[in-house]
Write a protein that holds these residues in place. Sequence first.
Motif, PDB file in Angstrom:
ATOM      1  N   TYR A   1       0.823  -1.206   0.000  1.00 44.83           N
ATOM      2  CA  TYR A   1       0.000   0.000   0.000  1.00 44.83           C
ATOM      3  C   TYR A   1       0.861   1.262   0.000  1.00 44.83           C
ATOM      4  CZ  TYR A   1      -3.563  -3.372   1.206  1.00 44.83           C
ATOM      5  OH  TYR A   1      -4.393  -4.455   1.189  1.00 44.83           O
ATOM      6  N   ASN A   2       0.458   2.237  -0.830  1.00 44.62           N
ATOM      7  CA  ASN A   2       1.148   3.528  -0.819  1.00 44.62           C
ATOM      8  C   ASN A   2       0.497   4.429   0.232  1.00 44.62           C
ATOM      9  OD1 ASN A   2      -1.223   4.568  -1.956  1.00 44.62           O
ATOM     10  ND2 ASN A   2      -0.369   4.736  -4.010  1.00 44.62           N
ATOM     11  N   ALA A   3       0.932   5.674   0.307  1.00 37.00           N
ATOM     12  CA  ALA A   3       0.444   6.595   1.341  1.00 37.00           C
ATOM     13  C   ALA A   3      -1.061   6.832   1.248  1.00 37.00           C
ATOM     14  CB  ALA A   3       1.195   7.926   1.240  1.00 37.00           C
ATOM     15  N   GLN A   4      -1.632   6.671   0.049  1.00 36.12           N
ATOM     16  CA  GLN A   4      -3.079   6.843  -0.137  1.00 36.12           C
ATOM     17  C   GLN A   4      -3.847   5.539   0.086  1.00 36.12           C
ATOM     18  OE1 GLN A   4      -0.771   8.021  -2.664  1.00 36.12           O
ATOM     19  NE2 GLN A   4      -0.778   9.871  -1.398  1.00 36.12           N
ATOM     20  N   LYS A   5      -3.126   4.511   0.567  1.00 37.54           N
ATOM     21  CA  LYS A   5      -3.684   3.163   0.797  1.00 37.54           C
ATOM     22  C   LYS A   5      -4.176   2.521  -0.495  1.00 37.54           C
ATOM     23  CE  LYS A   5      -4.495   3.019   5.691  1.00 37.54           C
ATOM     24  NZ  LYS A   5      -5.379   2.663   6.783  1.00 37.54           N
ATOM     25  N   GLU A   6      -3.535   2.874  -1.604  1.00 41.47           N
ATOM     26  CA  GLU A   6      -3.802   2.201  -2.875  1.00 41.47           C
ATOM     27  C   GLU A   6      -2.888   0.986  -2.955  1.00 41.47           C
ATOM     28  OE1 GLU A   6      -4.710   6.157  -5.581  1.00 41.47           O
ATOM     29  OE2 GLU A   6      -2.638   5.606  -5.108  1.00 41.47           O
ATOM     30  N   PHE A   7      -3.391  -0.096  -3.536  1.00 39.86           N
ATOM     31  CA  PHE A   7      -2.641  -1.336  -3.666  1.00 39.86           C
ATOM     32  C   PHE A   7      -1.740  -1.223  -4.890  1.00 39.86           C
ATOM     33  CE2 PHE A   7      -2.310  -5.994  -4.382  1.00 39.86           C
ATOM     34  CZ  PHE A   7      -1.889  -6.351  -3.123  1.00 39.86           C
ATOM     35  N   VAL A   8      -0.429  -1.224  -4.668  1.00 36.46           N
ATOM     36  CA  VAL A   8       0.543  -0.964  -5.742  1.00 36.46           C
ATOM     37  C   VAL A   8       1.751  -1.899  -5.619  1.00 36.46           C
ATOM     38  CG1 VAL A   8      -0.093   1.497  -5.932  1.00 36.46           C
ATOM     39  CG2 VAL A   8       1.734   0.789  -4.358  1.00 36.46           C
ATOM     40  N   VAL A   9       2.573  -1.917  -6.648  1.00 36.99           N
ATOM     41  CA  VAL A   9       3.840  -2.642  -6.573  1.00 36.99           C
ATOM     42  C   VAL A   9       4.798  -1.828  -5.714  1.00 36.99           C
ATOM     43  CG1 VAL A   9       5.850  -3.452  -7.868  1.00 36.99           C
ATOM     44  CG2 VAL A   9       3.557  -3.794  -8.804  1.00 36.99           C
ATOM     45  N   LEU A  10       5.280  -2.420  -4.622  1.00 37.10           N
ATOM     46  CA  LEU A  10       6.257  -1.745  -3.759  1.00 37.10           C
ATOM     47  C   LEU A  10       7.685  -2.048  -4.203  1.00 37.10           C
ATOM     48  CD1 LEU A  10       4.794  -2.396  -0.176  1.00 37.10           C
ATOM     49  CD2 LEU A  10       4.528  -0.365  -1.607  1.00 37.10           C
ATOM     50  N   ARG A  11       7.873  -3.227  -4.797  1.00 38.32           N
ATOM     51  CA  ARG A  11       9.200  -3.618  -5.259  1.00 38.32           C
ATOM     52  C   ARG A  11       9.052  -4.539  -6.459  1.00 38.32           C
ATOM     53  NH1 ARG A  11      13.099  -7.390  -1.667  1.00 38.32           N
ATOM     54  NH2 ARG A  11      12.013  -9.029  -2.809  1.00 38.32           N
ATOM     55  N   LYS A  12       9.767  -4.228  -7.530  1.00 37.29           N
ATOM     56  CA  LYS A  12       9.747  -5.095  -8.708  1.00 37.29           C
ATOM     57  C   LYS A  12      10.520  -6.367  -8.400  1.00 37.29           C
ATOM     58  CE  LYS A  12       9.154  -1.444 -12.060  1.00 37.29           C
ATOM     59  NZ  LYS A  12       9.678  -0.758 -13.245  1.00 37.29           N
ATOM     60  N   GLY A  13      10.158  -7.439  -9.096  1.00 35.98           N
ATOM     61  CA  GLY A  13      10.788  -8.720  -8.845  1.00 35.98           C
ATOM     62  C   GLY A  13      11.663  -9.192  -9.987  1.00 35.98           C
ATOM     63  N   SER A  14      12.509 -10.177  -9.684  1.00 32.51           N
ATOM     64  CA  SER A  14      13.388 -10.750 -10.699  1.00 32.51           C
ATOM     65  C   SER A  14      13.290 -12.276 -10.752  1.00 32.51           C
ATOM     66  CB  SER A  14      14.841 -10.346 -10.424  1.00 32.51           C
ATOM     67  OG  SER A  14      15.242 -10.789  -9.131  1.00 32.51           O
ATOM     68  N   ASN A  15      12.364 -12.855  -9.953  1.00 38.09           N
ATOM     69  CA  ASN A  15      12.177 -14.302 -10.023  1.00 38.09           C
ATOM     70  C   ASN A  15      10.699 -14.615 -10.247  1.00 38.09           C
ATOM     71  OD1 ASN A  15      10.932 -14.156  -7.458  1.00 38.09           O
ATOM     72  ND2 ASN A  15      12.753 -14.811  -6.366  1.00 38.09           N
ATOM     73  N   ASP A  16      10.287 -15.823  -9.922  1.00 37.11           N
ATOM     74  CA  ASP A  16       8.919 -16.257 -10.224  1.00 37.11           C
ATOM     75  C   ASP A  16       7.942 -16.109  -9.062  1.00 37.11           C
ATOM     76  OD1 ASP A  16       9.824 -18.223  -8.529  1.00 37.11           O
ATOM     77  OD2 ASP A  16       9.746 -19.841  -9.991  1.00 37.11           O
ATOM     78  N   LEU A  17       8.314 -15.342  -8.022  1.00 35.51           N
ATOM     79  CA  LEU A  17       7.463 -15.225  -6.845  1.00 35.51           C
ATOM     80  C   LEU A  17       6.839 -13.842  -6.713  1.00 35.51           C
ATOM     81  CD1 LEU A  17       6.814 -17.397  -4.688  1.00 35.51           C
ATOM     82  CD2 LEU A  17       8.341 -16.171  -3.147  1.00 35.51           C
ATOM     83  N   VAL A  18       5.563 -13.821  -6.346  1.00 34.06           N
ATOM     84  CA  VAL A  18       4.820 -12.582  -6.098  1.00 34.06           C
ATOM     85  C   VAL A  18       4.355 -12.628  -4.647  1.00 34.06           C
ATOM     86  CG1 VAL A  18       2.768 -11.233  -6.695  1.00 34.06           C
ATOM     87  CG2 VAL A  18       4.012 -12.472  -8.486  1.00 34.06           C
ATOM     88  N   CYS A  19       4.593 -11.550  -3.890  1.00 31.04           N
ATOM     89  CA  CYS A  19       4.199 -11.507  -2.477  1.00 31.04           C
ATOM     90  C   CYS A  19       3.250 -10.342  -2.216  1.00 31.04           C
ATOM     91  CB  CYS A  19       5.426 -11.372  -1.578  1.00 31.04           C
ATOM     92  SG  CYS A  19       6.527 -12.805  -1.666  1.00 31.04           S
ATOM     93  N   LEU A  20       2.321 -10.568  -1.306  1.00 25.99           N
ATOM     94  CA  LEU A  20       1.355  -9.544  -0.907  1.00 25.99           C
ATOM     95  C   LEU A  20       1.558  -9.207   0.560  1.00 25.99           C
ATOM     96  CD1 LEU A  20      -1.932 -11.074  -2.408  1.00 25.99           C
ATOM     97  CD2 LEU A  20      -0.229  -9.664  -3.559  1.00 25.99           C
ATOM     98  N   THR A  21       1.638  -7.927   0.855  1.00 23.24           N
ATOM     99  CA  THR A  21       1.811  -7.495   2.239  1.00 23.24           C
ATOM    100  C   THR A  21       0.488  -7.590   3.001  1.00 23.24           C
ATOM    101  OG1 THR A  21       2.824  -5.783   3.599  1.00 23.24           O
ATOM    102  CG2 THR A  21       1.350  -5.033   1.892  1.00 23.24           C
ATOM    103  N   ASP A  22       0.535  -7.352   4.272  1.00 21.52           N
ATOM    104  CA  ASP A  22      -0.626  -7.415   5.150  1.00 21.52           C
ATOM    105  C   ASP A  22      -1.546  -6.224   4.926  1.00 21.52           C
ATOM    106  OD1 ASP A  22      -1.953  -8.567   7.555  1.00 21.52           O
ATOM    107  OD2 ASP A  22      -1.429  -6.636   8.419  1.00 21.52           O
ATOM    108  N   ASP A  23      -2.839  -6.455   5.075  1.00 22.48           N
ATOM    109  CA  ASP A  23      -3.814  -5.363   5.031  1.00 22.48           C
ATOM    110  C   ASP A  23      -3.854  -4.724   6.414  1.00 22.48           C
ATOM    111  OD1 ASP A  23      -6.029  -3.691   5.044  1.00 22.48           O
ATOM    112  OD2 ASP A  23      -7.299  -5.085   3.940  1.00 22.48           O
ATOM    113  N   PRO A  24      -3.368  -3.486   6.567  1.00 21.68           N
ATOM    114  CA  PRO A  24      -3.286  -2.872   7.902  1.00 21.68           C
ATOM    115  C   PRO A  24      -4.640  -2.599   8.540  1.00 21.68           C
ATOM    116  CG  PRO A  24      -2.779  -1.257   6.204  1.00 21.68           C
ATOM    117  CD  PRO A  24      -2.913  -2.581   5.506  1.00 21.68           C
ATOM    118  N   ASP A  25      -5.721  -2.659   7.756  1.00 19.26           N
ATOM    119  CA  ASP A  25      -7.047  -2.412   8.319  1.00 19.26           C
ATOM    120  C   ASP A  25      -7.691  -3.674   8.880  1.00 19.26           C
ATOM    121  OD1 ASP A  25      -6.954   0.300   7.788  1.00 19.26           O
ATOM    122  OD2 ASP A  25      -7.807   0.075   5.787  1.00 19.26           O
ATOM    123  N   LYS A  26      -7.013  -4.816   8.749  1.00 18.24           N
ATOM    124  CA  LYS A  26      -7.547  -6.067   9.279  1.00 18.24           C
ATOM    125  C   LYS A  26      -6.735  -6.501  10.489  1.00 18.24           C
ATOM    126  CE  LYS A  26      -9.573  -7.650   4.994  1.00 18.24           C
ATOM    127  NZ  LYS A  26      -9.548  -8.646   3.922  1.00 18.24           N
TER     128      LYS A  26
END
Length: 197
Positions: free
Chosen positions: A51-76
């Motif tokens: 999440y960016n400062a506006q709480k929009e769901f965005v890419v925080l870091r580009k990847g170089s392998n085959d894995l995609v990770c999702l961070t925690d939802d701070p509102d849950k």
Amino acid sequence: MKNLALPVVLLMVTALNASAQTALPSTDLQIKTALLAAPTEKREGALVYGYNAQKEFVVLRKGSNDLVCLTDDPDKKGLSVSCYHRDLEPFMKRGRELQKAGKKSDEIMQIREEETKAGKLKMPKQPTTLYVFSAKDENYNLSTGEVKDGYLRYVVYIPYATTESTGLPLKAEAPGMPWLMDPGTHRAHIMINPPQQ
């Protein structure tokens, strides 16, 4: 005037507490926490959504392998982060889109099933893995990212797999035993829930 002072102060304290509970961790902390779900050797090159400062769901870091990770939802409450093979991204992304559009989980499953059968939504042809790392609210420090007693479970997607094609049961008969969920559907998957301590 004095009679109004106490309710105003109480309202301000309540508002501050509410905003503190949903405070957004820094980008670095979101990445660090998301990677708790990843196998160690995949962490450095994983793509991370958050999440960016506006709480929009965005890419925080580009990847170089085959894995995609999702961070925690701070509102849950509690912690829930996940990582999955990049070939699951169309399936996961579509789920996020439908959820954002206000669809409930059973509607999301039905729509994705229909879209997969129609060829609009592509599912991986090979088995693909999802890792989910979670912790209870009291065991997760949102401001530092410290976690105690975290729990890692595994899901292996095999679209349209059945008990007959895999030899797996429809429920675990012992702690940690793999079992098949949603057999015969686009989201058929093997569940592996290690015993909790």
